[in-house]
Design a protein around this motif. Structure first.
Motif, PDB file in Angstrom:
ATOM      1  N   TYR A 117      35.277 -64.637 -86.001  1.00 36.87           N
ATOM      2  CA  TYR A 117      34.733 -64.063 -87.233  1.00 36.87           C
ATOM      3  C   TYR A 117      35.577 -62.845 -87.582  1.00 36.87           C
ATOM      4  CZ  TYR A 117      30.666 -66.862 -85.903  1.00 36.87           C
ATOM      5  OH  TYR A 117      29.846 -67.892 -85.531  1.00 36.87           O
ATOM      6  N   ARG A 120      36.498 -60.395 -84.826  1.00 37.09           N
ATOM      7  CA  ARG A 120      35.609 -60.619 -83.686  1.00 37.09           C
ATOM      8  C   ARG A 120      35.909 -61.964 -83.022  1.00 37.09           C
ATOM      9  NH1 ARG A 120      30.511 -58.792 -81.910  1.00 37.09           N
ATOM     10  NH2 ARG A 120      30.379 -57.406 -83.747  1.00 37.09           N
ATOM     11  N   GLN A 356      24.042 -65.895 -83.215  1.00 39.81           N
ATOM     12  CA  GLN A 356      23.857 -64.921 -84.291  1.00 39.81           C
ATOM     13  C   GLN A 356      24.728 -65.261 -85.500  1.00 39.81           C
ATOM     14  OE1 GLN A 356      21.604 -62.637 -84.216  1.00 39.81           O
ATOM     15  NE2 GLN A 356      21.066 -62.413 -82.051  1.00 39.81           N
ATOM     16  N   PHE A 358      27.451 -63.702 -88.257  1.00 42.51           N
ATOM     17  CA  PHE A 358      28.426 -62.626 -88.389  1.00 42.51           C
ATOM     18  C   PHE A 358      29.140 -62.732 -89.734  1.00 42.51           C
ATOM     19  CE2 PHE A 358      27.907 -63.436 -83.891  1.00 42.51           C
ATOM     20  CZ  PHE A 358      27.826 -62.164 -83.331  1.00 42.51           C
ATOM     21  N   ASP A 359      29.553 -61.601 -90.245  1.00 43.02           N
ATOM     22  CA  ASP A 359      30.358 -61.582 -91.467  1.00 43.02           C
ATOM     23  C   ASP A 359      31.721 -62.189 -91.156  1.00 43.02           C
ATOM     24  OD1 ASP A 359      32.416 -60.334 -93.382  1.00 43.02           O
ATOM     25  OD2 ASP A 359      30.508 -59.763 -94.306  1.00 43.02           O
ATOM     26  N   GLY A 363      33.518 -59.314 -89.252  1.00 40.71           N
ATOM     27  CA  GLY A 363      33.040 -59.607 -87.908  1.00 40.71           C
ATOM     28  C   GLY A 363      31.760 -58.884 -87.541  1.00 40.71           C
ATOM     29  N   ARG A 364      31.161 -58.186 -88.494  1.00 42.21           N
ATOM     30  CA  ARG A 364      29.929 -57.439 -88.216  1.00 42.21           C
ATOM     31  C   ARG A 364      28.740 -58.388 -88.138  1.00 42.21           C
ATOM     32  NH1 ARG A 364      25.865 -55.156 -91.280  1.00 42.21           N
ATOM     33  NH2 ARG A 364      26.861 -56.018 -93.159  1.00 42.21           N
ATOM     34  N   MET A 365      27.865 -58.166 -87.152  1.00 42.41           N
ATOM     35  CA  MET A 365      26.673 -58.991 -87.028  1.00 42.41           C
ATOM     36  C   MET A 365      25.728 -58.685 -88.180  1.00 42.41           C
ATOM     37  SD  MET A 365      23.831 -59.218 -83.962  1.00 42.41           S
ATOM     38  CE  MET A 365      25.068 -59.596 -82.722  1.00 42.41           C
ATOM     39  N   THR A 366      25.294 -59.703 -88.889  1.00 40.11           N
ATOM     40  CA  THR A 366      24.421 -59.523 -90.053  1.00 40.11           C
ATOM     41  C   THR A 366      23.004 -60.008 -89.806  1.00 40.11           C
ATOM     42  OG1 THR A 366      25.117 -61.670 -90.965  1.00 40.11           O
ATOM     43  CG2 THR A 366      26.374 -59.724 -91.635  1.00 40.11           C
TER      44      THR A 366
END
Length: 475
Positions: A117, A120, A356, A358-359, A363-366
């Motif tokens: 991601y 990530r 989960q 992720f963007d 790579g940020r968890m949303t």
């Protein structure tokens, strides 16, 4: 960062457990080893070794209980009597335990691919992860197995209810301190705060956390303590014994529950408190069966649109806009996480956050996971979900089918009501802690106990008179 005293308390707990098993009857020692460790020991503190679960408050308490139950366990009783429920229940429990322990093997085999991601990188699962996930599953179900063998009599169920009441009373004054001064006990004693402080500011005051990992866990514990006191009050009245003390305890614990500012736990306590206080045992068990059925099939109902989420949102909006927005946030996350889980429905995505959202750019968890049901389906798939929730709901279903055999006592139906309260709490929260497994195991062992004529149970043997006999937990 935990201080030295946190680790000292954690690794000194086996000595406390040893003292409990030497001083108390076995069923009391088992209950207080597990429940006391849960309430007193530091949260989010442990040592992680390769391929085994973290040595934390839950695992150390469970392993300590296992060792001393093996040493002090009574000889097995006979097996005469009606064994139909015992045979069916034992087979079902064995199948579910095997499924729970073995499903991580297929989860790992079906998730070898890494995930990307943006910046990530999430690695694929390796054969190394099989042992780690299986050992974690074994540690999770260990309290269930211990309770099934050693808490399968009405006397143990009564003591379990008493432990909830006494534990709630003991925690009530520290909870009031944190309501007034803010949740600081964990920081003062163990050197750190185990969660986000901002989540414990509520209604112009504070939500206590004590030595648990979140204030929501404090709320559901006081909910169970309140219900346990009501059950003991009803049973004392039925037996023509002094009951006023239990009524006073329930009123005090309900007042504490109001002050800890956990709306969900308070709603559960009010609803089920009326059930315990006003309904007979058959209606109590019937309600518990309905709760178990709804929770067991909730993911399917949720995915098919049969859960009235819009009506619940409107109800929450009439109470508080903030609570309604929080509820809406949870619903949105459940939708995306359920869609993610349906991409690998049978065995799930496994660990490392693979379940989960992720963007794809940053790579940020949303996503945010709250309910234990969506966590289990995402990580272990439907196989894991059925194994976990099957073990938690099967004792209720088996008891309801043969409740006439178990006499007029309200103690075991009351314990069923407490388990139902936790099952309801599982829909928005993730509080699958050892005492929940113990409740389910105690009920499973009771309905599977072969030595019981109608309404009669075998008297417990609390001490060995000869060398301890070592037996497999599933036997």
């Amino acid at each position: 960062m935990p201080n030295g005293f946190a680790y000292l308390a954690l690794f000194a707990w086996p000595l406390v457990a040893w003292a409990l098993f030497r001083a108390l009857p076995l069923h009391k020692a088992l209950i207080w080893t597990m429940l006391g460790g849960y309430l007193i020991l530091p949260s989010e503190t442990g040592i992680k070794l390769p391929m085994i679960p973290s040595l934390d408050k839950h695992s150390i308490s469970a392993v300590s209980a296992l060792i001393f139950c093996r040493i002090y366990a009574p000889h097995p009783v006979g097996t005469s009597g009606n064994t139909q429920v015992w045979t069916v229940g034992r087979t079902a429990v064995t199948v579910l335990v095997v499924l729970l322990v073995s499903s991580p093997f297929l989860t790992v085999l079906t998730n070898p691919e890494p995930l990307f991601y943006g910046p990530r990188f999430i690695p694929g699962l390796r054969p190394y992860d099989i042992l780690s996930m299986i050992s974690s599953a074994v540690m999770s179900v260990l309290p269930f197995l211990l309770a099934r063998r050693h808490l399968n009599i009405p006397e143990a169920h009564r003591e379990f209810l008493r432990a909830f009441v006494f534990g709630g009373l003991a925690c009530s004054l520290p909870a009031l301190v944190e309501v007034r001064l803010s949740p600081q006990l964990h920081t003062w004693i163990y050197g750190f705060f185990p969660h986000e402080f901002v989540q414990h500011i509520r209604a112009g005051g504070f939500r206590p956390i004590l030595f648990l990992n979140h204030g929501l866990m404090v709320g559901i514990f006081f909910c169970l303590s309140t219900l346990a006191a009501l059950v003991l009050w009803r049973e004392a009245r039925r037996e023509n014994k002094p009951a006023f003390r239990w009524l006073c305890a329930s009123l005090w614990l309900m007042a504490i529950l109001v002050m800890v500012k956990s709306v969900g736990a308070l709603a559960i306590a009010l609803m089920l408190g009326l059930v315990v206080g006003l309904m007979g045992r058959r209606l109590q068990v019937l309600l518990a069966v309905i709760v178990a059925g709804v929770v067991l099939f909730y993911p399917m109902m949720r995915g098919a649109g049969y859960v009235p989420v819009d009506e619940i949102y409107d109800l929450a909006l009439s109470y508080s806009e903030d609570r309604a927005q929080s509820f809406k946030f949870r619903l949105d996350n459940e939708d995306v996480l359920l869609a993610r889980a349906n991409e690998k429905p049978f065995w799930g995505w496994g660990g490392w956050g693979r379940n989960q959202i992720f963007d794809p750019v940053t790579g940020r968890m949303t996503s945010v996971t709250d309910g234990i049901w969506i966590i289990l389906i995402g990580v272990y798939g439907w196989a894991g979900y059925i194994a976990y929730f099957g073990l938690l709901t099967l004792p209720i279903l088996l008891f309801s089918l043969h409740q006439r055999r178990f006499g007029p006592s309200l103690i075991t139906p009351g314990l069923i009501i407490l388990l139902s309260a936790v099952l309801i709490d599982f829909l928005p929260n993730a509080g699958l802690v050892p005492y929940v497994w113990m409740m389910a195991g105690a009920l499973a062992g009771f309905v599977m106990q072969p030595v019981r004529e109608a309404g009669k149970a075998v008297s417990p043997q609390h001490r060995m008179t000869s060398a301890p006999r070592w037996r497999p937990l599933l036997g």
